[in-house]
Design a protein around this motif. Structure first.
Motif, PDB file in Angstrom:
ATOM      1  N   LYS A   1       0.867  -1.174   0.000  1.00 52.30           N
ATOM      2  CA  LYS A   1       0.000   0.000   0.000  1.00 52.30           C
ATOM      3  C   LYS A   1       0.905   1.224   0.000  1.00 52.30           C
ATOM      4  O   LYS A   1       1.679   1.443   0.938  1.00 52.30           O
ATOM      5  CB  LYS A   1      -0.902  -0.004   1.243  1.00 52.30           C
TER       6      LYS A   1
ATOM      7  N   SER B   1       1.690  -5.858   3.089  1.00 49.81           N
ATOM      8  CA  SER B   1       0.742  -6.807   3.661  1.00 49.81           C
ATOM      9  C   SER B   1       1.165  -8.186   3.176  1.00 49.81           C
ATOM     10  O   SER B   1       0.936  -8.553   2.027  1.00 49.81           O
ATOM     11  CB  SER B   1      -0.688  -6.504   3.219  1.00 49.81           C
TER      12      SER B   1
ATOM     13  N   TYR C   1      -7.503  -2.888   2.497  1.00 49.92           N
ATOM     14  CA  TYR C   1      -6.216  -2.910   1.805  1.00 49.92           C
ATOM     15  C   TYR C   1      -5.540  -4.292   1.847  1.00 49.92           C
ATOM     16  O   TYR C   1      -4.324  -4.399   2.055  1.00 49.92           O
ATOM     17  CB  TYR C   1      -5.292  -1.820   2.356  1.00 49.92           C
TER      18      TYR C   1
ATOM     19  N   VAL D   1      -9.318  -3.715  -3.784  1.00 51.52           N
ATOM     20  CA  VAL D   1      -9.174  -3.660  -2.332  1.00 51.52           C
ATOM     21  C   VAL D   1     -10.255  -2.750  -1.774  1.00 51.52           C
ATOM     22  O   VAL D   1     -10.702  -1.809  -2.439  1.00 51.52           O
ATOM     23  CB  VAL D   1      -7.779  -3.155  -1.898  1.00 51.52           C
TER      24      VAL D   1
ATOM     25  N   PHE E   1     -11.414  -0.009   1.182  1.00 52.14           N
ATOM     26  CA  PHE E   1     -10.785   0.927   2.111  1.00 52.14           C
ATOM     27  C   PHE E   1     -11.735   1.365   3.222  1.00 52.14           C
ATOM     28  O   PHE E   1     -11.434   2.297   3.974  1.00 52.14           O
ATOM     29  CB  PHE E   1     -10.188   2.136   1.380  1.00 52.14           C
TER      30      PHE E   1
ATOM     31  N   LYS F   1     -14.447   0.771  -2.422  1.00 44.16           N
ATOM     32  CA  LYS F   1     -13.329  -0.025  -2.919  1.00 44.16           C
ATOM     33  C   LYS F   1     -12.486   0.768  -3.916  1.00 44.16           C
ATOM     34  O   LYS F   1     -12.914   1.785  -4.467  1.00 44.16           O
ATOM     35  CB  LYS F   1     -13.843  -1.297  -3.586  1.00 44.16           C
TER      36      LYS F   1
ATOM     37  N   ASN G   1      -3.376   3.316  -5.794  1.00 44.20           N
ATOM     38  CA  ASN G   1      -3.000   2.266  -4.852  1.00 44.20           C
ATOM     39  C   ASN G   1      -3.664   2.503  -3.496  1.00 44.20           C
ATOM     40  O   ASN G   1      -4.003   1.565  -2.784  1.00 44.20           O
ATOM     41  CB  ASN G   1      -1.475   2.226  -4.709  1.00 44.20           C
ATOM     42  N   VAL G   2      -3.820   3.775  -3.152  1.00 48.13           N
ATOM     43  CA  VAL G   2      -4.530   4.210  -1.944  1.00 48.13           C
ATOM     44  C   VAL G   2      -5.591   5.205  -2.376  1.00 48.13           C
ATOM     45  O   VAL G   2      -5.368   6.011  -3.292  1.00 48.13           O
ATOM     46  CB  VAL G   2      -3.563   4.837  -0.921  1.00 48.13           C
ATOM     47  N   ASN G   3      -6.736   5.191  -1.746  1.00 48.22           N
ATOM     48  CA  ASN G   3      -7.841   6.052  -2.132  1.00 48.22           C
ATOM     49  C   ASN G   3      -7.438   7.525  -2.172  1.00 48.22           C
ATOM     50  O   ASN G   3      -6.795   8.037  -1.252  1.00 48.22           O
ATOM     51  CB  ASN G   3      -9.007   5.870  -1.146  1.00 48.22           C
TER      52      ASN G   3
END
Length: 607
Positions: A75, A86, A513, A542, A544, A551, A588-590
Motif C-alpha cells: 500500500k 501486507s 487494503y 481492495v 478501504f 473499494k 493504490n490508496v484512495n
C-alpha cells in the motif's frame, strides 16, 4: 476493455514465475554470511532470493522491487511516499525486516517504510514466507524480508556505478566497491536518490504538489580473518532523508518528514571443530521530525537501541545440528507525546535440525522472552520436508509467532496503554515443490489465526490501543520459474500469484487494503549484447472501509525495458525503461493517484 483485462489475467496465471527462486542458497566456501539461520533453519519454508540483475532493473526502493517480484502486497500513498506491506494478509507491523540477522523494524511504530530502503545497498535480498518469531523475534508473523551483505574472502577488486535519470527530474545514483584478499574483505555502497515528483494526476488538472523527496544512504561491511578459526566483521549503515507528503485529490498538503537512521553491528565469529560461535554487539538509532506546515514547528521521536546476541551452534553428528540463541536488547526513547522511557528485553531460543535421510529432514525451535513490560508467550516452530520423488518435494510447518507493543502503543501520553499484551498467532502451512527440466513450480497453502491484535479505539473520547482484534487469514501462493537457452538466445519467465482471504473472527468482510488476488509476471529475452524485458503487475480490488462498501478497482500496470552491453573494462550497460506502459489510470490508496506513462534511462558501469 473487458477482453483486455481478461487477457492480462490469463497471461499472468499461465506465467507464474520468478527469477532466482531457490530454497537452497548456494554459498562458496570463502563467502561468510551473518544470517546463518536463514540458510540452515528454513528448509520447510518458502524461500525466495532476488539476484543482482533483478535488483538493478527495478526501481531503487525495496518496496518497488518486492511489489513487482513477489507475492507481498504494498500500500503506497503515492509514488515515493510511505510504502507499507501486507504479507499473507497481515499488517505492516507483522512483517519483519532483518538486516544481517538483526530485526530493524521501528521501535516507535513497529514497521519499516519500504520506500526509504534502497535495495541496491545490499548484495542479497531474500523473502522468507511464514512465521519466524522463534528466530527473528517480534513482527515475523506474515513473513520476513532479509537484507544481507555477504563477504567473500578471495582476491578481488571491483567497482560498480549505476546512474539513472527519469521523468519528474528523478535522479538515482549508486556506487559500490568491493575489495578483498584472503585475510580482508570489504563491501561499501553509497546511494543518492531525489525527485521533484511533480507528476500530473491522470484525467485531472491537478499536479502532485509537495511530493518532492531526497535521501542519501551508506551501507558497508568489513571483515578480517584473525586466523583460521576467528573472524571479525563490522556492518555499518546510515540514512538521511527528507520527504514531503504529497496532496490528495481533494486537499493540498504542506507537511514533510525528515528522518535519520543508523545501524552499527560488530561480530566475532569463531569456528572450533564442531562448534560455531558468534557474538554480536550493536547500536541502532532512529530519529524523525514531522512538520505539519512546511518549516514551522515539528513533532519528533527518537529511540536508541543497544543489543547483544550470542549464537552457539554444535554439530552433534554430520546430520544433526543444535543451535542456541541468546539475545539482550535495551531501548531508550522519547519524543513529542512520549516522556523518556526505557525497556529491557531478554530472550533465549533453541533450534534443532536433523537430516534423517537424504530425502527427509525436519527442524524444531522454541523461544521465550523475558521482560517487565509485557507478558511474552512461549513461541515454537516445527517443520519438515520430504522428497517424494526426483521431481516432487513436500514441505510442512507449524508455528506460534508474536508482535510486541511499540513505544507509541505503550507510552504515548494521551493514550498509551502500559498493560498491553503482544499480538499472538498460530500458523500452519503446506508446500508442494515440482521440478521438470527447466521448470520449477511451488504451490503453498497456509492458515493464520491471530489473537490479541492491537488496535487504537476510542475509550471515553480518548483514542488508546487495546488487544481487541481477532483475525483469521488463509490463502494460496504459487511461484513458477522457467528458463531456456537456445544458442545465443536466453528466455526467462518470472512471476507469482497469491490468493488471500483475511477476515475478523465471525465476519465475512475482507480486511481493508488486502487484495483477494495479486499476480506478477515478466518475460526477459537476451541475445548476445542486447536484452529486453516486459514486467507486469496485477492488483485485485481492495476495500478501504471496513464495511466493504467502498473499494479501489483492480488494475494492471506494466514496464518495458531494453539494455545494451559494451565490452568496456568489466562491462558497460545502457538501458531505457517505460513505466506504466499502457498509460493506465490507477490508485493504490484512495484519492492518491499514481503517475501515468513515464520514462527512465540508466547506465550501469563496472570497472
Amino acid at each position: 476493455m473487458a477482453l483486455k483485462k481478461l487477457t492480462y489475467i490469463s497471461l499472468l496465471l499461465l506465467c507464474q514465475v520468478l527469477c532466482a527462486q531457490n530454497d537452497t542458497i548456494t554459498q562458496l566456501e570463502e563467502v561468510i554470511i551473518s544470517d546463518t539461520q536463514l540458510r540452515d533453519f528454513s528448509n520447510s519454508r518458502s524461500i525466495l532470493k532476488l539476484n543482482d540483475s533483478i535488483i538493478d532493473r527495478n526501481a531503487t526502493s525495496l518496496g518497488a522491487l518486492l511489489n513487482y517480484n513477489t507475492t507481498v502486497y504494498f500500500k503506497e500513498n503515492g509514488l515515493g511516499m510511505v510504502s507499507s506491506p501486507s504479507f499473507r494478509g497481515t499488517t505492516a507491523q507483522q512483517t519483519a525486516v532483518i538486516w544481517n540477522g538483526i530485526n530493524i523494524n521501528s521501535q516507535l511504530n513497529g514497521q519499516t517504510d519500504f520506500n526509504i530502503v534502497n535495495a541496491r545497498d545490499f548484495n542479497s535480498v531474500t523473502v522468507r514466507a511464514g512465521g519466524g518469531s522463534v528466530i527473528y523475534g517480534s513482527s515475523a508473523i506474515g513473513g520476513s524480508i532479509h537484507l544481507n551483505n555477504n563477504l567473500s574472502f578471495a582476491k578481488k577488486f571491483s567497482n560498480k556505478l549505476l546512474l539513472s535519470y527519469g521523468s519528474y527530474a528523478t535522479l538515482n545514483a549508486n556506487y559500490n566497491m568491493k575489495i578483498a584478499t584472503n585475510k580482508f574483505s570489504s563491501d561499501v555502497s553509497i546511494s543518492r536518490n531525489s525527485s521533484n515528483n511533480d507528476y500530473k494526476y491522470p484525467d485531472t488538472d491537478i499536479v502532485n504538489e509537495n511530493g518532492e523527496y531526497y535521501n542519501t544512504s551508506y551501507n558497508a561491511a568489513f571483515g578480517y580473518k584473525v586466523n583460521d578459526k576467528n573472524t571479525l566483521r563490522l556492518y555499518s549503515y546510515a540514512y538521511d532523508g527528507d520527504r514531503h507528503f504529497s496532496r490528495t485529490l481533494s486537499a493540498p498538503s504542506q507537511s514533510k518528514y525528515h528522518d535519520t537512521n543508523s545501524r552499527n553491528l560488530l561480530e566475532w565469529l569463531g569456528k572450533y571443530n564442531r562448534f560455531t560461535s558468534k557474538l554480536k554487539v550493536g547500536l541502532l538509532t532512529e530519529h524523525y521530525k514531522y512538520y505539519a506546515r512546511g518549516n514551522e514547528n515539528y513533532d519528533f521521536g527518537k529511540v536508541n537501541t543497544w543489543l547483544g546476541k550470542y549464537d552457539l551452534a554444535y554439530m552433534i553428528t554430520d546430520d544433526i545440528k543444535i543451535n542456541t540463541l541468546l539475545d539482550y536488547t535495551f531501548n531508550k526513547g522519547e519524543g513529542t507525546g512520549i516522556h523518556s522511557k526505557e525497556r529491557n528485553i531478554g530472550s533465549g531460543s533453541l533450534l534443532l535440525q536433523h537430516a534423517v535421510t537424504q530425502k527427509f529432514q525436519y527442524e524444531v525451535g522454541v523461544r521465550k522472552e523475558i521482560t517487565d513490560v509485557y507478558e511474552s508467550p512461549l513461541l515454537f516452530s516445527f517443520g519438515g520436508s520430504y522428497k517424494v520423488s526426483r521431481f516432487y518435494k513436500i514441505k510442512a510447518n507449524a508455528s506460534r509467532n508474536f508482535r510486541i507493543p511499540t513505544f507509541n502503543d505503550l507510552y504515548w501520553q494521551s493514550g498509551g496503554n502500559p498493560d498491553l499484551n503482544p499480538e499472538s498467532s498460530y500458523q500452519v502451512e503446506l508446500g508442494n515443490e515440482f521440478r521438470f527440466k527447466n521448470t520449477k513450480l511451488t504451490l503453498t497453502g497456509y492458515y493464520i489465526k491471530l489473537r490479541d491484535m492491537l488496535r487504537w479505539t476510542p475509550v471515553n473520547n480518548i483514542w488508546r490501543p487495546e488487544n481487541v482484534g481477532k483475525v483469521n487469514t488463509y490463502g494460496i501462493e504459487s511461484i513458477l520459474n522457467w528458463q531456456k537457452t537456445i544458442g545465443s538466445s536466453r528466455f526467462t519467465f518470472d512471476g507469482t500469484y497469491a490468493y488471500t482471504v483475511s477476515r475478523e473472527d465471525g465476519k465475512t468482510n475482507q480486511l481493508i487494503y488486502v487484495p483477494f488476488h495479486k499476480a506478477t509476471a515478466s518475460l526477459a529475452y537476451s541475445y548476445k549484447k542486447i536484452s529486453a524485458y516486459y514486467r507486469h503487475l496485477y492488483n485485485g480490488k481492495v476495500f478501504f472501509t471496513s464495511d466493504n462498501l467502498s473499494k479501489i478497482d483492480a488494475y494492471n500496470v506494466s514496464t518495458f525495458g531494453v539494455e545494451y552491453h559494451f565490452k568496456v573494462l568489466q562491462g558497460l550497460g545502457i538501458g531505457a525503461q517505460v513505466h506504466n506502459l499502457w498509460d493506465v489510470t490507477y490508485q493504490n490508496v484512495n484519492s492518491r493517484p499514481m503517475p501515468g506513462r513515464n520514462y527512465t534511462m540508466y547506465l550501469n558501469f563496472k570497472f
